[in-house]
Design a protein around this motif. Structure first.
Motif, short mmCIF file in Angstrom:
data_model
loop_
_atom_site.label_atom_id
_atom_site.label_comp_id
_atom_site.label_asym_id
_atom_site.label_seq_id
_atom_site.Cartn_x
_atom_site.Cartn_y
_atom_site.Cartn_z
N LEU A 1 0.75 -1.06 0.17
CA LEU A 1 -0.04 -0.04 0.02
C LEU A 1 0.95 1.13 -0.02
CD1 LEU A 1 -2.59 -1.00 2.63
CD2 LEU A 1 -2.74 -1.54 0.13
N SER A 2 0.40 2.18 -0.53
CA SER A 2 1.15 3.61 -0.76
C SER A 2 0.13 4.69 -0.19
CB SER A 2 1.57 3.88 -1.90
OG SER A 2 2.59 2.76 -2.65
N CYS A 3 0.61 5.69 0.28
CA CYS A 3 -0.11 6.89 0.70
C CYS A 3 0.80 8.14 0.31
CB CYS A 3 -0.59 6.70 2.17
SG CYS A 3 -1.45 8.17 2.80
N GLN A 4 0.47 8.80 -0.59
CA GLN A 4 1.19 10.24 -0.76
C GLN A 4 0.40 11.11 -0.07
OE1 GLN A 4 1.69 11.54 -4.78
NE2 GLN A 4 3.82 12.10 -4.14
N GLY A 5 1.23 11.98 0.67
CA GLY A 5 0.46 13.11 1.29
C GLY A 5 0.74 14.49 0.90
N SER A 6 -0.04 15.62 0.98
CA SER A 6 0.19 16.90 0.57
C SER A 6 -0.35 17.80 1.38
CB SER A 6 -0.28 16.89 -0.81
OG SER A 6 -1.57 16.75 -1.12
N GLY A 7 -0.08 19.06 1.40
CA GLY A 7 -0.72 20.05 2.26
C GLY A 7 -0.31 20.22 3.66
N PHE A 8 0.96 19.38 4.05
CA PHE A 8 1.48 19.45 5.60
C PHE A 8 2.88 19.13 5.51
CE2 PHE A 8 1.52 14.88 6.72
CZ PHE A 8 1.04 14.26 5.55
N ALA A 9 3.57 19.26 6.47
CA ALA A 9 5.04 18.88 6.79
C ALA A 9 5.19 17.34 6.81
CB ALA A 9 5.69 19.83 7.65
N PHE A 10 5.20 16.68 5.72
CA PHE A 10 5.27 15.35 5.60
C PHE A 10 6.54 14.80 6.68
CE2 PHE A 10 4.01 11.02 4.52
CZ PHE A 10 5.30 10.25 4.32
N ARG A 11 7.55 15.45 6.26
CA ARG A 11 8.84 15.08 6.76
C ARG A 11 8.95 15.03 8.24
NH1 ARG A 11 14.04 14.61 4.49
NH2 ARG A 11 13.20 15.38 2.81
N THR A 12 8.27 15.96 8.96
CA THR A 12 8.36 15.97 10.44
C THR A 12 7.14 15.56 11.13
OG1 THR A 12 7.26 18.16 10.29
CG2 THR A 12 9.67 18.12 10.35
N ALA B 1 11.12 12.17 0.71
CA ALA B 1 11.36 12.96 -0.41
C ALA B 1 10.19 12.85 -1.42
CB ALA B 1 12.80 12.31 -1.18
N LYS B 2 9.57 11.90 -1.33
CA LYS B 2 8.26 11.78 -2.04
C LYS B 2 6.94 11.89 -1.37
CE LYS B 2 10.58 8.81 -5.52
NZ LYS B 2 10.34 7.43 -6.20
N ASN B 3 7.05 12.28 -0.02
CA ASN B 3 6.03 12.49 1.02
C ASN B 3 4.89 11.23 1.03
OD1 ASN B 3 6.96 15.17 1.44
ND2 ASN B 3 5.09 16.09 0.52
N THR B 4 5.70 10.08 0.99
CA THR B 4 4.92 8.94 0.79
C THR B 4 5.17 7.91 1.76
OG1 THR B 4 5.03 9.19 -1.61
CG2 THR B 4 4.50 6.91 -0.87
N LEU B 5 4.16 7.26 2.36
CA LEU B 5 4.09 6.29 3.53
C LEU B 5 3.64 4.85 2.91
CD1 LEU B 5 4.19 5.93 6.55
CD2 LEU B 5 1.57 5.87 6.55
N PHE B 6 4.39 3.89 3.16
CA PHE B 6 4.06 2.59 2.66
C PHE B 6 3.83 1.62 3.58
CE2 PHE B 6 5.67 3.87 -1.53
CZ PHE B 6 6.72 4.50 -1.20
N LEU B 7 3.05 0.62 3.32
CA LEU B 7 2.94 -0.79 4.24
C LEU B 7 3.04 -1.83 3.20
CD1 LEU B 7 1.93 -1.69 6.86
CD2 LEU B 7 -0.38 -1.79 6.02
N GLN B 8 4.19 -2.41 3.44
CA GLN B 8 4.30 -3.91 2.75
C GLN B 8 3.62 -4.88 3.56
OE1 GLN B 8 6.05 -4.73 -0.28
NE2 GLN B 8 5.19 -6.70 0.08
N MET B 9 2.83 -5.71 2.90
CA MET B 9 1.96 -6.64 3.61
C MET B 9 2.34 -8.17 2.91
SD MET B 9 -1.61 -4.68 4.18
CE MET B 9 -1.87 -4.83 2.46
N ASN B 10 2.90 -8.93 3.69
CA ASN B 10 3.14 -10.26 3.38
C ASN B 10 2.45 -11.50 4.17
OD1 ASN B 10 5.15 -9.35 1.65
ND2 ASN B 10 6.84 -9.14 3.18
N GLY B 11 2.30 -12.78 3.85
CA GLY B 11 1.47 -13.43 4.60
C GLY B 11 0.31 -13.18 4.62
N LEU B 12 -0.47 -12.54 3.86
CA LEU B 12 -1.80 -12.01 4.04
C LEU B 12 -2.76 -13.30 4.52
CD1 LEU B 12 -1.89 -9.40 1.42
CD2 LEU B 12 -2.37 -9.07 3.79
N LYS B 13 -3.45 -12.94 5.46
CA LYS B 13 -4.65 -13.61 5.90
C LYS B 13 -6.11 -13.31 5.54
CE LYS B 13 -1.65 -14.99 9.79
NZ LYS B 13 -1.46 -15.14 11.24
#
Length: 123
Positions: free
Chosen positions: A19-30, A73-85
């Motif tokens: 999963l990816s989540c790109q944010g905008s409009g706020f200070a993502f880095r902090t 750098a890309k204002n993006t949060l990820f969630l790698q999901m393995n072994g899904l149930k």
């Protein structure tokens, strides 16, 4: 504040999704960020958190299977999901996290939320 979430899909048990989540409009880095989910007929469950200083936290239900990461750098949060149930089936949301860590435990508190992306795990 806006989020653009993506990556939700249908997958068979044992499969993987990112999963990816790109944010905008706020200070993502902090900003502390997190993923939460809501399964059909159930309440909200916090899944993983990523503090701006690099610390990560996971719920017991996903520990060892999911990995949260971020690309500031890309204002993006990820969630790698393995072994899904099948019990991972839910709408997954990214959010800013205004919670705290106390006694070594993560106490999340959502601020701004994305619209969610659907994950279906079934055969």
């Amino acid at each position: 504040v806006q989020f653009a979430e993506s990556g939700g899909d249908w997958v068979q048990p044992g499969g993987s999704l990112r999963l990816s989540c790109q944010g905008s409009g706020f200070a993502f880095r902090t900003s502390d960020m997190a993923w939460a989910r809501q399964a059909p007929g159930k309440g909200l469950e916090w899944v993983a958190g990523h503090k701006s200083d690099g610390r990560t936290y996971y719920s017991e239900s996903v520990k060892g299977r999911f990995t949260i990461s971020r690309d500031n750098a890309k204002n993006t949060l990820f969630l790698q999901m393995n072994g899904l149930k099948s019990e991972d089936t839910a709408v997954y949301y990214c959010a800013t996290d205004f919670g705290y860590v106390g006694g070594g435990r993560w106490h999340p508190c959502g601020g701004s939320w994305g619209r969610g992306t659907q994950v279906n795990v079934s055969s």
